[in-house]
Motif scaffolding. Structure first.
Motif, PDB file in Angstrom:
ATOM      1  N   LYS A   1      -1.818   6.089   1.066  1.00  0.00           N
ATOM      2  CA  LYS A   1      -2.204   6.559   2.466  1.00  0.00           C
ATOM      3  C   LYS A   1      -2.574   5.340   3.403  1.00  0.00           C
ATOM      4  O   LYS A   1      -2.966   4.469   3.056  1.00  0.00           O
ATOM      5  N   GLY A   2      -1.767   5.357   4.690  1.00  0.00           N
ATOM      6  CA  GLY A   2      -2.017   4.182   5.625  1.00  0.00           C
ATOM      7  C   GLY A   2      -1.241   3.157   5.389  1.00  0.00           C
ATOM      8  O   GLY A   2      -0.592   3.214   4.443  1.00  0.00           O
ATOM      9  N   GLY A   3      -1.381   1.944   6.011  1.00  0.00           N
ATOM     10  CA  GLY A   3      -0.784   0.641   5.839  1.00  0.00           C
ATOM     11  C   GLY A   3       0.658   1.063   6.380  1.00  0.00           C
ATOM     12  O   GLY A   3       1.086   1.774   6.883  1.00  0.00           O
ATOM     13  N   PRO A   4       1.379  -0.240   6.228  1.00  0.00           N
ATOM     14  CA  PRO A   4       2.738  -0.311   6.625  1.00  0.00           C
ATOM     15  C   PRO A   4       3.367   0.871   5.847  1.00  0.00           C
ATOM     16  O   PRO A   4       3.287   1.189   4.636  1.00  0.00           O
ATOM     17  N   ASN A   5       4.713   1.068   6.577  1.00  0.00           N
ATOM     18  CA  ASN A   5       5.547   2.182   5.814  1.00  0.00           C
ATOM     19  C   ASN A   5       6.584   1.255   5.133  1.00  0.00           C
ATOM     20  O   ASN A   5       7.972   1.083   5.244  1.00  0.00           O
ATOM     21  N   THR A   6       6.201   0.871   3.851  1.00  0.00           N
ATOM     22  CA  THR A   6       7.060   0.179   2.933  1.00  0.00           C
ATOM     23  C   THR A   6       7.247   0.750   1.733  1.00  0.00           C
ATOM     24  O   THR A   6       8.130   0.133   0.820  1.00  0.00           O
ATOM     25  N   GLY A   7       7.064   2.040   1.431  1.00  0.00           N
ATOM     26  CA  GLY A   7       7.403   2.821   0.178  1.00  0.00           C
ATOM     27  C   GLY A   7       8.692   3.197   0.259  1.00  0.00           C
ATOM     28  O   GLY A   7       9.382   3.488   1.140  1.00  0.00           O
TER      29      GLY A   7
END
Length: 97
Positions: A89-95
């Motif tokens: 959850k959270g952080g940059p959208n790098t998934g």
């Protein structure tokens, strides 16, 4: 995807008739590899019983995907990962999706 999953879960829990989205296509590492950028990761969030043999198989899968994709991978076994971690959850959208 996250909003859609939450909407469906609320409808299910509320007893309403949820309109189910079409299933997501199955992606193979070769398909995802074409989209990997620096800093991306893959999270395997498995909602399965946690006997050691299942966890070991999923760890093997995680390692193979990480090698094939050339990016970081994580593994969460549910339902614990649903509430006990903030890792996804959270952080940059790098998934990768």
């Amino acid at each position: 995807m996250s909003r859609e999953a939450k909407r469906l879960a609320r409808a299910e829990l509320g007893g309403g008739a949820a309109q189910h989205a079409a299933p997501l296509p199955t992606l193979m590492p070769g398909q995802l590899r074409k989209t990997v950028s620096a800093g991306d990761y893959v999270a395997i969030l498995a909602y399965v019983p946690p006997p050691p043999e299942i966890v070991a198989q999923l760890q093997d899968l995680r390692a193979v995907w990480g090698e094939k994709l050339g990016c970081a991978t994580t593994l969460g076994i549910g339902p614990r990962y649903l509430h006990s971690t903030q890792l996804h959850k959270g952080g940059p959208n790098t998934g990768l999706l």
